[in-house]
Design an enzyme around this catalytic site. Structure first.
Site, PDB file in Angstrom:
ATOM      1  N   THR A 171       0.804  -1.240   0.000  1.00 43.88           N
ATOM      2  CA  THR A 171       0.000   0.000   0.000  1.00 43.88           C
ATOM      3  C   THR A 171       0.837   1.290   0.000  1.00 43.88           C
ATOM      4  OG1 THR A 171      -0.162  -0.116   2.408  1.00 43.88           O
ATOM      5  CG2 THR A 171      -1.992  -1.069   1.169  1.00 43.88           C
ATOM      6  N   THR A 188      -9.311  -0.151  -4.767  1.00 46.16           N
ATOM      7  CA  THR A 188      -9.059   1.258  -4.466  1.00 46.16           C
ATOM      8  C   THR A 188      -9.635   2.218  -5.512  1.00 46.16           C
ATOM      9  OG1 THR A 188      -7.237   2.875  -4.332  1.00 46.16           O
ATOM     10  CG2 THR A 188      -6.806   0.888  -5.570  1.00 46.16           C
ATOM     11  N   TYR A 219       0.928   1.675  -8.044  1.00 47.66           N
ATOM     12  CA  TYR A 219       0.031   1.062  -7.056  1.00 47.66           C
ATOM     13  C   TYR A 219      -1.342   0.784  -7.684  1.00 47.66           C
ATOM     14  CZ  TYR A 219      -3.290   0.953  -3.140  1.00 47.66           C
ATOM     15  OH  TYR A 219      -4.324   0.614  -2.289  1.00 47.66           O
TER      16      TYR A 219
HETATM   17  N1  LIG Z   1      -4.959   2.778   3.015  1.00 46.99           N
HETATM   18  C1  LIG Z   1      -5.764   3.362   2.139  1.00 46.99           C
HETATM   19  O1  LIG Z   1      -5.961   4.592   2.161  1.00 46.99           O
HETATM   20  C2  LIG Z   1      -6.486   2.539   1.092  1.00 46.99           C
HETATM   21  C3  LIG Z   1      -7.276   3.200   0.139  1.00 46.99           C
HETATM   22  C4  LIG Z   1      -7.961   2.431  -0.808  1.00 46.99           C
HETATM   23  C5  LIG Z   1      -7.856   1.057  -0.811  1.00 46.99           C
HETATM   24  N2  LIG Z   1      -7.060   0.448   0.116  1.00 46.99           N
HETATM   25  C6  LIG Z   1      -6.959  -1.019   0.079  1.00 46.99           C
HETATM   26  O2  LIG Z   1      -7.540  -1.507   1.270  1.00 46.99           O
HETATM   27  C7  LIG Z   1      -6.870  -2.691   1.708  1.00 46.99           C
HETATM   28  C8  LIG Z   1      -6.464  -2.541   3.160  1.00 46.99           C
HETATM   29  O3  LIG Z   1      -5.612  -1.409   3.283  1.00 46.99           O
HETATM   30  P1  LIG Z   1      -4.963  -1.019   4.675  1.00 46.99           P
HETATM   31  O4  LIG Z   1      -4.905   0.468   4.739  1.00 46.99           O
HETATM   32  O5  LIG Z   1      -5.604  -1.805   5.760  1.00 46.99           O
HETATM   33  O6  LIG Z   1      -3.471  -1.565   4.448  1.00 46.99           O
HETATM   34  P2  LIG Z   1      -2.258  -1.552   5.463  1.00 46.99           P
HETATM   35  O7  LIG Z   1      -2.663  -0.983   6.779  1.00 46.99           O
HETATM   36  O8  LIG Z   1      -1.089  -0.971   4.741  1.00 46.99           O
HETATM   37  O9  LIG Z   1      -2.012  -3.103   5.685  1.00 46.99           O
HETATM   38  C9  LIG Z   1      -1.525  -3.907   4.652  1.00 46.99           C
HETATM   39  C10 LIG Z   1      -1.398  -5.318   5.179  1.00 46.99           C
HETATM   40  O10 LIG Z   1      -0.850  -6.122   4.123  1.00 46.99           O
HETATM   41  C11 LIG Z   1       0.153  -6.921   4.674  1.00 46.99           C
HETATM   42  N3  LIG Z   1       1.174  -7.315   3.702  1.00 46.99           N
HETATM   43  C12 LIG Z   1       1.864  -6.537   2.858  1.00 46.99           C
HETATM   44  N4  LIG Z   1       2.771  -7.276   2.187  1.00 46.99           N
HETATM   45  C13 LIG Z   1       2.627  -8.550   2.635  1.00 46.99           C
HETATM   46  C14 LIG Z   1       3.265  -9.780   2.336  1.00 46.99           C
HETATM   47  N5  LIG Z   1       4.267  -9.875   1.459  1.00 46.99           N
HETATM   48  N6  LIG Z   1       2.856 -10.906   2.991  1.00 46.99           N
HETATM   49  C15 LIG Z   1       1.857 -10.854   3.909  1.00 46.99           C
HETATM   50  N7  LIG Z   1       1.220  -9.711   4.239  1.00 46.99           N
HETATM   51  C16 LIG Z   1       1.607  -8.576   3.599  1.00 46.99           C
HETATM   52  C17 LIG Z   1       0.784  -6.069   5.756  1.00 46.99           C
HETATM   53  O11 LIG Z   1       1.517  -6.879   6.624  1.00 46.99           O
HETATM   54  P3  LIG Z   1       2.695  -6.250   7.552  1.00 46.99           P
HETATM   55  O12 LIG Z   1       1.975  -5.564   8.684  1.00 46.99           O
HETATM   56  O13 LIG Z   1       3.467  -7.446   7.966  1.00 46.99           O
HETATM   57  O14 LIG Z   1       3.463  -5.298   6.675  1.00 46.99           O
HETATM   58  C18 LIG Z   1      -0.472  -5.464   6.385  1.00 46.99           C
HETATM   59  O15 LIG Z   1      -1.039  -6.345   7.298  1.00 46.99           O
HETATM   60  C19 LIG Z   1      -5.718  -2.903   0.722  1.00 46.99           C
HETATM   61  O16 LIG Z   1      -6.125  -3.839  -0.232  1.00 46.99           O
HETATM   62  C20 LIG Z   1      -5.545  -1.561   0.060  1.00 46.99           C
HETATM   63  O17 LIG Z   1      -5.032  -1.682  -1.243  1.00 46.99           O
HETATM   64  C21 LIG Z   1      -6.390   1.150   1.068  1.00 46.99           C
END
Ligand SMILES: NC(=O)c1ccc[n+]([C@@H]2O[C@H](COP(=O)([O-])OP(=O)(O)OC[C@H]3O[C@@H](n4cnc5c(N)ncnc54)[C@H](OP(=O)(O)O)[C@@H]3O)[C@@H](O)[C@H]2O)c1
Length: 285
Positions: A62, A101, A125
């Site tokens: 992300t 997203t 991304y």
């Molecule tokens: N954040 C935003 O503003 C936003 C906006 C639109 C859509 N989204 C989407 O919403 C979803 C959730 O976002 P979020 O904000 O909750 O994300 P986040 O807080 O960045 O968390 C991402 C998660 O993915 C895990 N991850 C990343 N690489 C990995 C790997 N190689 N193996 C296993 N786990 C891995 C991370 O684990 P670690 O903790 O170990 O790194 C973490 O638990 C995602 O699909 C994102 O694309 C997010």
């Protein structure tokens, strides 16, 4: 139901796992050390050794700006791992909910994007998340694709936390006033994702808190509600010069949610208020 939730150490996965348990479902929520998305054989083995009825795939790469340099890593997590997960779900005939997203859209105009509108991600991304969507669509019959935006939750870094931290460090900041979208609280989104997985209303959805604002307006509201003091000046995206381009229009239409009979999420001002209470910054009112 027994549900596999990826990304439990992130913002959304944390609240989704919590909400599923609250509803009495069994939850498998492996952290990276038990399910590394970069290990494709490991993912297949995880599916072979564990039994579950559905998957909510919240984990993703992300880091939007860093992805411009770490293109391959971003693609391995968001595309290749999603392909393996989608294949595993399809071969077991279990539903997959893939979180996507607003960044799959180019951000032109000022109308809210419908789910089927033309895509055109502006940065690595968004390209990877859109390719993840395509994997899910092409491999699975039972899928939900849920696009959200501007996520904030207890378990992670986000815009709200950044503004609060800057208020303790600085007197004034500039924030872009020309990117418009909807903030989304994971505690509001998680129950909707659980409603979906409990239904069989497969499809593509947009789900954010209600109401639109610019990041500048969002920052002003964070400061106002938190009772902190920080002067915030509006600026424009072209002056900000971030490594990755951002869409100016991130408004998402909720028509598909309405059509399927799912409830919309509360207004973002209210969501922010509850989040600041959860963080212990605001008194419970
Ligand atoms: N954040 C935003 O503003 C936003 C906006 C639109 C859509 N989204 C989407 O919403 C979803 C959730 O976002 P979020 O904000 O909750 O994300 P986040 O807080 O960045 O968390 C991402 C998660 O993915 C895990 N991850 C990343 N690489 C990995 C790997 N190689 N193996 C296993 N786990 C891995 C991370 O684990 P670690 O903790 O170990 O790194 C973490 O638990 C995602 O699909 C994102 O694309 C997010």
């Amino acid at each position: 139901m027994k549900v596999l939730v990826t990304g439990v150490s992130g913002q959304l996965g944390y609240d989704v796992a919590k909400e599923l348990k609250r509803r009495g479902h069994k939850v498998l929520a492996p952290k990276r050390d038990s399910l590394d998305l970069l290990d494709q054989v490991g993912i297949i083995q995880y599916f072979e050794y564990n039994k579950f009825d559905a998957v909510i795939h919240c984990a993703a790469y992300t880091a939007v700006d860093k992805a411009q340099e770490e293109k391959e890593l971003c693609s391995n997590v968001n595309v290749s791992a999603t392909r393996v997960i989608a294949k595993q779900c399809a071969s077991r005939d279990i539903p997959l909910l893939y979180v996507s997203t607003d960044y799959v859209f180019p951000g032109t105009g000022s109308e809210p994007y419908e789910t089927g509108d033309r895509k055109g991600p502006l940065q690595e991304y968004g390209i990877s998340k859109l390719a993840g969507e395509e994997m899910v669509k092409s491999l699975c019959k039972k899928y939900y694709i849920v696009r959200t935006s501007w996520v904030f939750g207890k378990n992670g870094r986000n815009f709200v936390r950044t503004v609060l931290r800057l208020a303790d460090l600085k007197d004034r900041i500039s924030v872009v006033d020309d990117q418009v979208g909807s903030p989304t609280y994971t505690k509001d989104l998680a129950p909707l994702l659980c409603d979906m997985i409990e239904s069989d209303k497969y499809g593509v959805y947009h789900a954010t808190n209600e109401g639109f604002c610019s990041f500048y307006e969002f920052a002003c509201e964070i400061i106002s509600q938190s009772g902190k003091s920080l002067e915030i000046k509006p600026t424009t995206t072209d002056k900000y010069n971030a490594p990755a381009k951002r869409p100016l229009n991130s408004r998402l239409s909720k028509k598909s949610l309405d059509d399927a009979g799912f409830s919309r999420l509360p207004d973002w001002h209210d969501a922010l208020s509850r989040y600041l209470t959860e963080l212990g910054i605001k008194e419970n009112t």
